[in-house]
Design a protein around this motif. Structure first.
Motif, PDB file in Angstrom:
ATOM      1  N   VAL A 152      -3.144   9.888 -10.447  1.00 52.95           N
ATOM      2  CA  VAL A 152      -3.062   8.629  -9.691  1.00 52.95           C
ATOM      3  C   VAL A 152      -2.461   8.868  -8.308  1.00 52.95           C
ATOM      4  O   VAL A 152      -2.872   8.252  -7.332  1.00 52.95           O
ATOM      5  N   ARG A 153      -1.518   9.792  -8.220  1.00 49.01           N
ATOM      6  CA  ARG A 153      -0.971  10.129  -6.893  1.00 49.01           C
ATOM      7  C   ARG A 153      -2.093  10.639  -5.983  1.00 49.01           C
ATOM      8  O   ARG A 153      -2.231  10.196  -4.838  1.00 49.01           O
ATOM      9  N   HIS A 154      -2.940  11.517  -6.516  1.00 52.95           N
ATOM     10  CA  HIS A 154      -4.037  12.052  -5.692  1.00 52.95           C
ATOM     11  C   HIS A 154      -5.094  10.989  -5.411  1.00 52.95           C
ATOM     12  O   HIS A 154      -5.648  10.943  -4.312  1.00 52.95           O
ATOM     13  N   LEU A 155      -5.365  10.138  -6.381  1.00 47.81           N
ATOM     14  CA  LEU A 155      -6.352   9.066  -6.185  1.00 47.81           C
ATOM     15  C   LEU A 155      -5.882   8.123  -5.079  1.00 47.81           C
ATOM     16  O   LEU A 155      -6.652   7.753  -4.177  1.00 47.81           O
ATOM     17  N   HIS A 156      -4.606   7.739  -5.126  1.00 47.44           N
ATOM     18  CA  HIS A 156      -4.066   6.836  -4.104  1.00 47.44           C
ATOM     19  C   HIS A 156      -4.001   7.524  -2.737  1.00 47.44           C
ATOM     20  O   HIS A 156      -4.346   6.910  -1.716  1.00 47.44           O
ATOM     21  N   ASP A 157      -3.580   8.797  -2.719  1.00 50.65           N
ATOM     22  CA  ASP A 157      -3.512   9.512  -1.438  1.00 50.65           C
ATOM     23  C   ASP A 157      -4.911   9.627  -0.824  1.00 50.65           C
ATOM     24  O   ASP A 157      -5.071   9.507   0.395  1.00 50.65           O
ATOM     25  N   PHE A 158      -5.899   9.878  -1.679  1.00 50.22           N
ATOM     26  CA  PHE A 158      -7.297   9.932  -1.204  1.00 50.22           C
ATOM     27  C   PHE A 158      -7.669   8.620  -0.515  1.00 50.22           C
ATOM     28  O   PHE A 158      -8.215   8.617   0.596  1.00 50.22           O
ATOM     29  N   LYS A 208       0.825  -1.214   0.000  1.00 51.49           N
ATOM     30  CA  LYS A 208       0.000   0.000   0.000  1.00 51.49           C
ATOM     31  C   LYS A 208       0.858   1.263   0.000  1.00 51.49           C
ATOM     32  O   LYS A 208       0.403   2.330  -0.369  1.00 51.49           O
ATOM     33  N   ASP A 209       2.113   1.127   0.386  1.00 52.60           N
ATOM     34  CA  ASP A 209       2.990   2.296   0.423  1.00 52.60           C
ATOM     35  C   ASP A 209       3.757   2.522  -0.885  1.00 52.60           C
ATOM     36  O   ASP A 209       4.109   3.649  -1.205  1.00 52.60           O
ATOM     37  N   ASN A 210       4.030   1.426  -1.639  1.00 52.28           N
ATOM     38  CA  ASN A 210       4.825   1.632  -2.862  1.00 52.28           C
ATOM     39  C   ASN A 210       4.001   1.575  -4.148  1.00 52.28           C
ATOM     40  O   ASN A 210       4.543   1.777  -5.234  1.00 52.28           O
ATOM     41  N   ILE A 211       2.685   1.316  -4.048  1.00 50.59           N
ATOM     42  CA  ILE A 211       1.897   1.066  -5.269  1.00 50.59           C
ATOM     43  C   ILE A 211       1.872   2.291  -6.194  1.00 50.59           C
ATOM     44  O   ILE A 211       1.835   2.151  -7.429  1.00 50.59           O
ATOM     45  N   THR A 212       1.963   3.506  -5.619  1.00 51.76           N
ATOM     46  CA  THR A 212       1.951   4.697  -6.472  1.00 51.76           C
ATOM     47  C   THR A 212       3.235   4.738  -7.314  1.00 51.76           C
ATOM     48  O   THR A 212       3.184   5.005  -8.527  1.00 51.76           O
ATOM     49  N   ASP A 213       4.364   4.441  -6.693  1.00 57.25           N
ATOM     50  CA  ASP A 213       5.628   4.392  -7.445  1.00 57.25           C
ATOM     51  C   ASP A 213       5.615   3.256  -8.467  1.00 57.25           C
ATOM     52  O   ASP A 213       6.166   3.408  -9.568  1.00 57.25           O
ATOM     53  N   VAL A 214       5.012   2.123  -8.108  1.00 57.12           N
ATOM     54  CA  VAL A 214       4.915   1.011  -9.061  1.00 57.12           C
ATOM     55  C   VAL A 214       4.118   1.466 -10.281  1.00 57.12           C
ATOM     56  O   VAL A 214       4.524   1.242 -11.427  1.00 57.12           O
ATOM     57  N   ASN A 233       3.872  10.221 -23.842  1.00 60.18           N
ATOM     58  CA  ASN A 233       3.825  11.663 -24.060  1.00 60.18           C
ATOM     59  C   ASN A 233       4.026  12.387 -22.721  1.00 60.18           C
ATOM     60  O   ASN A 233       3.379  12.051 -21.731  1.00 60.18           O
ATOM     61  N   PRO A 234       4.939  13.364 -22.668  1.00 63.47           N
ATOM     62  CA  PRO A 234       5.278  13.992 -21.377  1.00 63.47           C
ATOM     63  C   PRO A 234       4.070  14.591 -20.651  1.00 63.47           C
ATOM     64  O   PRO A 234       3.970  14.501 -19.428  1.00 63.47           O
ATOM     65  N   ARG A 235       3.154  15.194 -21.394  1.00 67.05           N
ATOM     66  CA  ARG A 235       1.985  15.786 -20.744  1.00 67.05           C
ATOM     67  C   ARG A 235       1.060  14.679 -20.214  1.00 67.05           C
ATOM     68  O   ARG A 235       0.496  14.812 -19.130  1.00 67.05           O
ATOM     69  N   MET A 236       0.931  13.598 -20.981  1.00 70.19           N
ATOM     70  CA  MET A 236       0.133  12.444 -20.521  1.00 70.19           C
ATOM     71  C   MET A 236       0.734  11.928 -19.215  1.00 70.19           C
ATOM     72  O   MET A 236       0.017  11.647 -18.256  1.00 70.19           O
ATOM     73  N   ARG A 237       2.066  11.797 -19.176  1.00 68.68           N
ATOM     74  CA  ARG A 237       2.732  11.313 -17.977  1.00 68.68           C
ATOM     75  C   ARG A 237       2.463  12.247 -16.791  1.00 68.68           C
ATOM     76  O   ARG A 237       2.163  11.803 -15.689  1.00 68.68           O
ATOM     77  N   GLU A 238       2.539  13.556 -17.059  1.00 66.05           N
ATOM     78  CA  GLU A 238       2.344  14.533 -15.986  1.00 66.05           C
ATOM     79  C   GLU A 238       0.919  14.453 -15.412  1.00 66.05           C
ATOM     80  O   GLU A 238       0.723  14.412 -14.195  1.00 66.05           O
ATOM     81  N   VAL A 239      -0.065  14.404 -16.319  1.00 63.90           N
ATOM     82  CA  VAL A 239      -1.460  14.390 -15.871  1.00 63.90           C
ATOM     83  C   VAL A 239      -1.781  13.069 -15.165  1.00 63.90           C
ATOM     84  O   VAL A 239      -2.385  13.062 -14.083  1.00 63.90           O
ATOM     85  N   MET A 240      -1.361  11.948 -15.757  1.00 59.55           N
ATOM     86  CA  MET A 240      -1.671  10.640 -15.142  1.00 59.55           C
ATOM     87  C   MET A 240      -0.963  10.481 -13.801  1.00 59.55           C
ATOM     88  O   MET A 240      -1.529   9.939 -12.855  1.00 59.55           O
ATOM     89  N   SER A 241       0.285  10.965 -13.719  1.00 61.54           N
ATOM     90  CA  SER A 241       1.031  10.845 -12.461  1.00 61.54           C
ATOM     91  C   SER A 241       0.319  11.603 -11.350  1.00 61.54           C
ATOM     92  O   SER A 241       0.128  11.090 -10.243  1.00 61.54           O
ATOM     93  N   HIS A 269      -8.445  16.524  -3.171  1.00 61.91           N
ATOM     94  CA  HIS A 269      -7.473  15.932  -4.090  1.00 61.91           C
ATOM     95  C   HIS A 269      -7.827  16.216  -5.555  1.00 61.91           C
ATOM     96  O   HIS A 269      -6.943  16.447  -6.377  1.00 61.91           O
ATOM     97  N   LEU A 270      -9.122  16.213  -5.869  1.00 64.42           N
ATOM     98  CA  LEU A 270      -9.550  16.502  -7.241  1.00 64.42           C
ATOM     99  C   LEU A 270      -9.146  17.933  -7.627  1.00 64.42           C
ATOM    100  O   LEU A 270      -8.602  18.172  -8.715  1.00 64.42           O
ATOM    101  N   HIS A 271      -9.383  18.876  -6.727  1.00 65.71           N
ATOM    102  CA  HIS A 271      -9.025  20.273  -7.005  1.00 65.71           C
ATOM    103  C   HIS A 271      -7.508  20.441  -7.059  1.00 65.71           C
ATOM    104  O   HIS A 271      -6.996  21.155  -7.933  1.00 65.71           O
ATOM    105  N   ASP A 272      -6.790  19.804  -6.134  1.00 76.23           N
ATOM    106  CA  ASP A 272      -5.324  19.926  -6.148  1.00 76.23           C
ATOM    107  C   ASP A 272      -4.748  19.352  -7.451  1.00 76.23           C
ATOM    108  O   ASP A 272      -3.809  19.913  -8.020  1.00 76.23           O
ATOM    109  N   PHE A 273      -5.340  18.240  -7.903  1.00 73.90           N
ATOM    110  CA  PHE A 273      -4.928  17.650  -9.187  1.00 73.90           C
ATOM    111  C   PHE A 273      -5.090  18.678 -10.313  1.00 73.90           C
ATOM    112  O   PHE A 273      -4.165  18.898 -11.111  1.00 73.90           O
ATOM    113  N   ALA A 274      -6.244  19.333 -10.378  1.00 74.85           N
ATOM    114  CA  ALA A 274      -6.495  20.305 -11.452  1.00 74.85           C
ATOM    115  C   ALA A 274      -5.556  21.505 -11.338  1.00 74.85           C
ATOM    116  O   ALA A 274      -5.012  21.981 -12.336  1.00 74.85           O
TER     117      ALA A 274
END
Lengths: 288, 288
Positions: free
Chosen positions: A33-39, A6-12, A22-30, B35-40
Motif C-alpha cells: 500500500v505504501r508503494h501503491l500510494h506513492d505511485f 493525501k499526505d496522511n492516508i498511508t499512515d491511516v 499476522n506479522p508477515r501479512m502486515r509487512e506485505v500489505m504495508s 514501485h511493483l519491483h521495489d515492493f517485491a
C-alpha cells in the motif's frame, strides 16, 4: 481518522490494521500500500487513468479461463514473475527461470537417449548434460521434466492439433546423472497478445515475442527443485524476451555437426540427414 | 538484455519501452513498475505469496458483474480511490469524497424543500444549505444530485425491495443557491465483504463499515463538479471509515430540534412527531 488527507492516508491505512494481524501479512500489505500510494502521488494519477486501470483489470477478468491466465501474463510482461523467481534462486545452482503457463503435469516417461521429436520435421536437436550437486558430483536418480513448443510455435496445451503430452517428457536419470534426448529445435513464439496485456505491450511499443528455449524442471531428493530454460545464443529475441526470462548462464551455443558425429545409442526414429544440432548443458542443483 | 538480474530488471523493463511511447504512458508505467519491483524486492516476495496475489485477482474476476465491482472495492479499501480523489480536489472548494459504486444516474427532480423520505419511518432529517462560489456569492442554477441508504442500510441498487430511484433526488437551485430537503437520517452500512476483498479486511483485522452519510454531486456551469459526502459527528465509524472517505470539513453536527421549530414551506408528508434533526451544510464550488 476523520481528517484523512493525501499526505496522511498511508499512515491511516497502516493504523487500521489490528494488532493481531499476522506479522508477515502486515509487512506485505504495508509495503504494497505504501508503494501503491506513492505511485499515485508521484504520478498525480488522474480519475481517468484510475478508471483505465480498473478497466484493465476488468478486461483481464472478462477473458480469464482455465486455459487463459491473463493476470499471470500481466505479471510476466511487467517483470514481476521473473523478479520473484530471481529473488529466491540459489546463487550456487544453475539460474532458474519462469515456469510460464504452458507446463502440463504428468508427462510420459522418456528414456535417457529417447526421442521427443516423433513424426515432426525440422532441425534435429540433441540435448544432453549431467545433473550435478554444487561440489560437481553427479546426482543419482534426478528427474528432468522437459517441455517445449512444437515447430508451429504452439505448446500442446494451446494447440488442438497436438495431443496432451506432445513435446513433453519425463526423464529419470541414472547414477551418472546424465540426461540426453533428441527433439526438433524449439522456435521463438509470441505470448497471447489479443487481450488487455497485448494492449499494454502495444501502448509501450513492445513486441510479444519470447526467444526459443527448452524448458526443464529438474528435481532430486534432498535438492531444491529447479525450473529453468536453455536458450540458443543466436536467437533474435534473446535481448528482448518479453517476459524477462533470459539469464546469462542459460544461453548456450547449439553446435551444428555432421550426421557422422551423431552418437550411438540414441532412440531417434529415422536417420539424421546432413547435419544435426547439439547442445550440452549441465545443471547444478543446490541442496535443500 | 540477456543478463537479467533482480537488480537490473527494472532498468531492463524501462529499456523495453520504445521511443514512440506516449510520454504520459511512459511516466505512469515507469512509476508503476518501479514501485511493483521495489515492493517485491523489499518484501522478498515468495512464489507462494505471488500465487496468493494472483488468486486474489482471479477471485475478484470470478465474482465481477455489472452490479458487483470487486476491483473498485479493492481500490476503495486500500485507500487508492480516496487518494486519487484528494490529489485532484480543489483546495478552495468544499472537500470532495469518493463517488462509490451506488450512484444511479437519472434521479427524479426533487423540489427545493422536497421530501426524499416518502413512506419510510425513522428520524426525520432536514438538510439545507447554500451553494456558493469561492467569494461566498450564491451560485444560481446549480444542481445537487442526492443519494443515500434506506433505513435498512442498503442503497436502491442493492435492494430489490426499493425502486430504482428510492432515496435519490435531483434538486435544481434558484438564484439564492439554497437547497433544502427532508429525508430519513442515513445509517452506517458495510461494504460487500463476502468476496476476496472481505478476506483481506478480515486478514488485516479490519471491519467493513462506513459511517452514515448523505452523498451529493454538486454541479453548476463554469464550476468544477464536486462529489462529496456529509457525515454526522456522532457516527461510531467516523474515525474508521473502511474506504477512507471522511474529511474534517465534511463532519457536521446533526442538531436535534423540537417539532415546533420545523420550518414552513417544506413538503414533508405527515407531521414531525416530537423532534427532528437539522443539518446545515454550505457547499463551495471552485471555478473551472
Amino acid at each position: 481518522m476523520r481528517n484523512v488527507t493525501k499526505d496522511n492516508i498511508t499512515d491511516v491505512f497502516l493504523g487500521y490494521m489490528s494488532n493481531e494481524t499476522n506479522p508477515r501479512m502486515r509487512e506485505v500489505m504495508s509495503s504494497l500500500v505504501r508503494h501503491l500510494h506513492d505511485f499515485a502521488r508521484e504520478t498525480q494519477l488522474t480519475h481517468e487513468e484510475w478508471r483505465t486501470g480498473i478497466a484493465f483489470l476488468e478486461g483481464c477478468a472478462a477473458i480469464e479461463t482455465e486455459d487463459r491466465h491473463e493476470f499471470v501474463l500481466a505479471s510476466d510482461v511487467l517483470g514481476l514473475s521473473s523478479l520473484v523467481d530471481m529473488l529466491h534462486s540459489s546463487p550456487e545452482s544453475t539460474s532458474s527461470s519462469v515456469l510460464g503457463p504452458f507446463h502440463v503435469s504428468g508427462a510420459p516417461p522418456l528414456a535417457v537417449g529417447g526421442d521427443m521429436k516423433r513424426h515432426y520435421g525440422g532441425p534435429v536437436l540433441l540435448a544432453e548434460g549431467v545433473v550435478r550437486d554444487t561440489d560437481g558430483n553427479p546426482i543419482s536418480g534426478a528427474t528432468i521434466d522437459i517441455w517445449q513448443t512444437a515447430p508451429n510455435g504452439l505448446y500442446a496445451s494451446q494447440d488442438q492439433e497436438q495431443d496432451t503430452y506432445s513435446f513433453h517428457g519425463l526423464q529419470t536419470l541414472g547414477a551418472d546423472g546424465r540426461y540426453a534426448f533428441t527433439t526438433v529445435k524449439p522456435v521463438e513464439y509470441t505470448v497471447p497478445s489479443d487481450g488487455p496485456v497485448g494492449d499494454i505491450l502495444r501502448a509501450c511499443g513492445r513486441h510479444p515475442w519470447r526467444p526459443s528455449h527448452l524448458h526443464y524442471i529438474v528435481e532430486a531428493e534432498g535438492f531444491r527443485p529447479l525450473v529453468t530454460e536453455i536458450f540458443p545464443d543466436d536467437d533474435p529475441y534473446l535481448d528482448q524476451d518479453t517476459v524477462f526470462g533470459v539469464r546469462s548462464d542459460l544461453v548456450m551455443t547449439y553446435v551444428e555437426k555432421p550426421a557422422s558425429e551423431f552418437p550411438e545409442g540414441m532412440e531417434l526414429s529415422g536417420k539424421v540427414e546432413g547435419t544435426f544440432l547439439h547442445v550440452s548443458f549441465d545443471v547444478t542443483l543446490s541442496a535443500k
